[in-house]
Write a protein that holds these residues in place. Structure first.
Motif, PDB file in Angstrom:
ATOM      1  N   CYS A 106      -7.428   0.889   8.286  1.00 13.63           N
ATOM      2  CA  CYS A 106      -6.132   0.522   7.725  1.00 13.63           C
ATOM      3  C   CYS A 106      -6.079  -0.509   9.033  1.00 13.63           C
ATOM      4  O   CYS A 106      -4.912  -1.577   9.081  1.00 13.63           O
ATOM      5  N   PHE A 146       4.713   0.423  13.406  1.00 14.25           N
ATOM      6  CA  PHE A 146       4.637   2.239  13.706  1.00 14.25           C
ATOM      7  C   PHE A 146       5.387   2.907  14.626  1.00 14.25           C
ATOM      8  O   PHE A 146       5.301   3.507  15.180  1.00 14.25           O
ATOM      9  N   LYS A 198       2.639   0.620  -1.630  1.00 16.36           N
ATOM     10  CA  LYS A 198       3.539   0.666  -1.426  1.00 16.36           C
ATOM     11  C   LYS A 198       3.478  -0.768  -2.043  1.00 16.36           C
ATOM     12  O   LYS A 198       2.975  -1.519  -0.854  1.00 16.36           O
ATOM     13  N   CYS A 229      -5.023  -4.944   8.629  1.00 16.41           N
ATOM     14  CA  CYS A 229      -3.869  -4.993   8.162  1.00 16.41           C
ATOM     15  C   CYS A 229      -2.991  -4.480   8.988  1.00 16.41           C
ATOM     16  O   CYS A 229      -1.745  -5.791   8.955  1.00 16.41           O
ATOM     17  N   HIS A 230      -2.756  -3.444   9.600  1.00  9.34           N
ATOM     18  CA  HIS A 230      -1.789  -2.312  10.080  1.00  9.34           C
ATOM     19  C   HIS A 230      -2.254  -3.017  11.689  1.00  9.34           C
ATOM     20  O   HIS A 230      -1.475  -2.965  12.651  1.00  9.34           O
ATOM     21  N   MET A 233      -0.205  -2.986   0.134  1.00  9.31           N
ATOM     22  CA  MET A 233      -0.523  -1.363   0.116  1.00  9.31           C
ATOM     23  C   MET A 233      -1.559  -0.848  -0.286  1.00  9.31           C
ATOM     24  O   MET A 233      -1.094  -0.122  -1.480  1.00  9.31           O
ATOM     25  N   PRO A 234      -2.691  -0.830   0.166  1.00  8.80           N
ATOM     26  CA  PRO A 234      -3.240   0.402  -1.388  1.00  8.80           C
ATOM     27  C   PRO A 234      -2.766   1.475  -1.392  1.00  8.80           C
ATOM     28  O   PRO A 234      -3.188   1.828  -0.588  1.00  8.80           O
ATOM     29  N   VAL A 278      10.173   3.552  10.894  1.00 10.31           N
ATOM     30  CA  VAL A 278       8.590   4.146  10.576  1.00 10.31           C
ATOM     31  C   VAL A 278       8.572   5.553  10.127  1.00 10.31           C
ATOM     32  O   VAL A 278       8.910   6.043   9.944  1.00 10.31           O
ATOM     33  N   GLN A 338      10.407   8.476   8.818  1.00  5.90           N
ATOM     34  CA  GLN A 338      10.047   8.847   7.737  1.00  5.90           C
ATOM     35  C   GLN A 338       9.680  10.323   7.543  1.00  5.90           C
ATOM     36  O   GLN A 338       8.706  10.742   9.018  1.00  5.90           O
TER      37      GLN A 338
HETATM   38  C1  HEC Z   1      -4.195  -4.455   2.754  1.00  5.56           C
HETATM   39  C2  HEC Z   1      -3.669  -4.148   3.879  1.00  5.56           C
HETATM   40  C3  HEC Z   1      -3.588  -3.036   3.729  1.00  5.56           C
HETATM   41  C4  HEC Z   1      -4.118  -1.808   4.486  1.00  5.56           C
HETATM   42  C5  HEC Z   1      -5.725  -1.987   4.285  1.00  5.56           C
HETATM   43  C6  HEC Z   1      -3.459  -0.541   4.482  1.00  5.56           C
HETATM   44  N1  HEC Z   1      -2.085  -1.243   4.752  1.00  5.56           N
HETATM   45 FE1  HEC Z   1      -0.517   0.282   4.846  1.00  5.56          FE
HETATM   46  N2  HEC Z   1       1.052  -1.219   4.821  1.00  5.56           N
HETATM   47  C7  HEC Z   1       0.222  -2.457   3.939  1.00  5.56           C
HETATM   48  C8  HEC Z   1       1.203  -3.668   3.481  1.00  5.56           C
HETATM   49  C9  HEC Z   1       1.443  -4.580   3.589  1.00  5.56           C
HETATM   50  C10 HEC Z   1       3.026  -2.628   4.152  1.00  5.56           C
HETATM   51  C11 HEC Z   1       4.155  -2.541   3.621  1.00  5.56           C
HETATM   52  C12 HEC Z   1       4.254  -2.245   2.196  1.00  5.56           C
HETATM   53  C13 HEC Z   1       6.073  -2.615   1.794  1.00  5.56           C
HETATM   54  O1  HEC Z   1       6.782  -2.059   2.492  1.00  5.56           O
HETATM   55  O2  HEC Z   1       5.853  -3.288   0.784  1.00  5.56           O
HETATM   56  C14 HEC Z   1       2.036  -1.548   3.998  1.00  5.56           C
HETATM   57  C15 HEC Z   1       2.634  -0.449   5.090  1.00  5.56           C
HETATM   58  C16 HEC Z   1       3.011   1.209   4.788  1.00  5.56           C
HETATM   59  C17 HEC Z   1       2.954   2.221   5.512  1.00  5.56           C
HETATM   60  C18 HEC Z   1       4.767   2.543   5.268  1.00  5.56           C
HETATM   61  C19 HEC Z   1       5.323   2.394   6.043  1.00  5.56           C
HETATM   62  C20 HEC Z   1       6.922   2.292   6.014  1.00  5.56           C
HETATM   63  O3  HEC Z   1       7.898   2.976   6.884  1.00  5.56           O
HETATM   64  O4  HEC Z   1       7.204   1.783   4.900  1.00  5.56           O
HETATM   65  C21 HEC Z   1       2.330   3.522   6.266  1.00  5.56           C
HETATM   66  C22 HEC Z   1       2.618   5.032   6.165  1.00  5.56           C
HETATM   67  C23 HEC Z   1       1.158   3.136   5.734  1.00  5.56           C
HETATM   68  N3  HEC Z   1       1.078   1.429   5.178  1.00  5.56           N
HETATM   69  C24 HEC Z   1       0.019   3.448   5.987  1.00  5.56           C
HETATM   70  C25 HEC Z   1      -2.189   3.125   6.376  1.00  5.56           C
HETATM   71  C26 HEC Z   1      -2.509   3.943   6.218  1.00  5.56           C
HETATM   72  C27 HEC Z   1      -2.635   4.916   6.631  1.00  5.56           C
HETATM   73  C28 HEC Z   1      -3.414   2.658   6.151  1.00  5.56           C
HETATM   74  C29 HEC Z   1      -5.159   3.404   5.873  1.00  5.56           C
HETATM   75  C30 HEC Z   1      -5.557   4.446   5.570  1.00  5.56           C
HETATM   76  C31 HEC Z   1      -3.444   2.284   5.588  1.00  5.56           C
HETATM   77  N4  HEC Z   1      -1.643   1.373   5.478  1.00  5.56           N
HETATM   78  C32 HEC Z   1      -3.767   0.618   5.079  1.00  5.56           C
HETATM   79  C33 HEC Z   1      -0.842  -3.157   3.886  1.00  5.56           C
HETATM   80  C34 HEC Z   1      -1.981  -2.116   3.542  1.00  5.56           C
END
Ligand code: HEC
Length: 109
Positions: free
Chosen positions: A35, A58, A79, A38-39, A83-84, A63, A66
Motif C-alpha cells: 500500500c 490515515f 474506492k 500510494c499511501h 484505490m484497487p 479516516v 470509519q
Molecule cells: C494505486 C494506488 C493505491 C494503492 C496501491 C492502495 N491505495 Fe488505498 N487509496 C488510494 C486512493 C487514490 C484512495 C482515495 C480513494 C477515493 O477517495 O476516491 C485510497 C483510499 C483508501 C482507503 C479509504 C480512506 C478513506 O477514508 O476514504 C483505505 C482504507 C485504503 N485506501 C487502504 C489501502 C490499503 C490497506 C492498501 C494496501 C492493501 C491500499 N489502500 C493500496 C490509492 C491506493
C-alpha cells in the motif's frame, strides 16, 4: 471464586492486546509492501502521488471515524478510480491485520 473470574478476564484481555499488537505489526509489513507506493511509508500520503491523487491521511479523524467494517469494505472492493480492490489478492486475516495497522497509525498524531 470472584478473584478467579477476574484473573481469567485479565488474562483474556492481555492476550487480546498481544494479538492485536501482533496483527498491527503484520499489517505494517504488508502495508509497506502493498500500500505504501500510494499511501506513503507512514500512511500519511504525504507524497507527490498522494497529493496528486488526493489520498486521505490515515492519521486524521476523517479516516479513523470509519468502522473496521467500512475500512475492510474499502480494502476489499476498492474506492474511486484509483484505490484497487484487494478481494482475492489478500486474505481476510491480512485485511484485518491492515485495519489493525490503520488503527495503530490513528494513535500516532
Ligand atoms: C494505486 C494506488 C493505491 C494503492 C496501491 C492502495 N491505495 Fe488505498 N487509496 C488510494 C486512493 C487514490 C484512495 C482515495 C480513494 C477515493 O477517495 O476516491 C485510497 C483510499 C483508501 C482507503 C479509504 C480512506 C478513506 O477514508 O476514504 C483505505 C482504507 C485504503 N485506501 C487502504 C489501502 C490499503 C490497506 C492498501 C494496501 C492493501 C491500499 N489502500 C493500496 C490509492 C491506493
Amino acid at each position: 471464586m470472584r478473584t478467579k473470574m477476574m484473573l481469567g478476564l485479565l488474562v483474556m484481555v492481555t492476550f487480546a492486546g498481544i494479538a492485536s499488537a501482533q496483527d498491527a505489526a503484520a499489517g505494517k509489513a504488508l502495508f509497506a509492501s502493498t500500500c505504501a507506493v500510494c499511501h506513503g511509508a507512514d500512511a500519511s500520503a504525504n507524497t507527490t502521488m498522494g497529493k496528486t491523487l488526493k489520498i486521505p491521511n490515515f492519521h486524521t479523524p476523517e479516516v479513523q471515524k470509519q468502522s473496521d467494517a467500512e475500512l475492510t469494505a474499502i480494502i476489499t472492493k476498492g474506492k474511486g478510480k484509483v484505490m484497487p480492490a484487494f478481494e482475492g489478492k489478500l486474505t481476510r486475516e491480512q485485511m484485518s491485520q491492515l485495519v489493525a495497522y490503520i488503527r495503530e497509525v490513528g494513535k500516532q498524531q
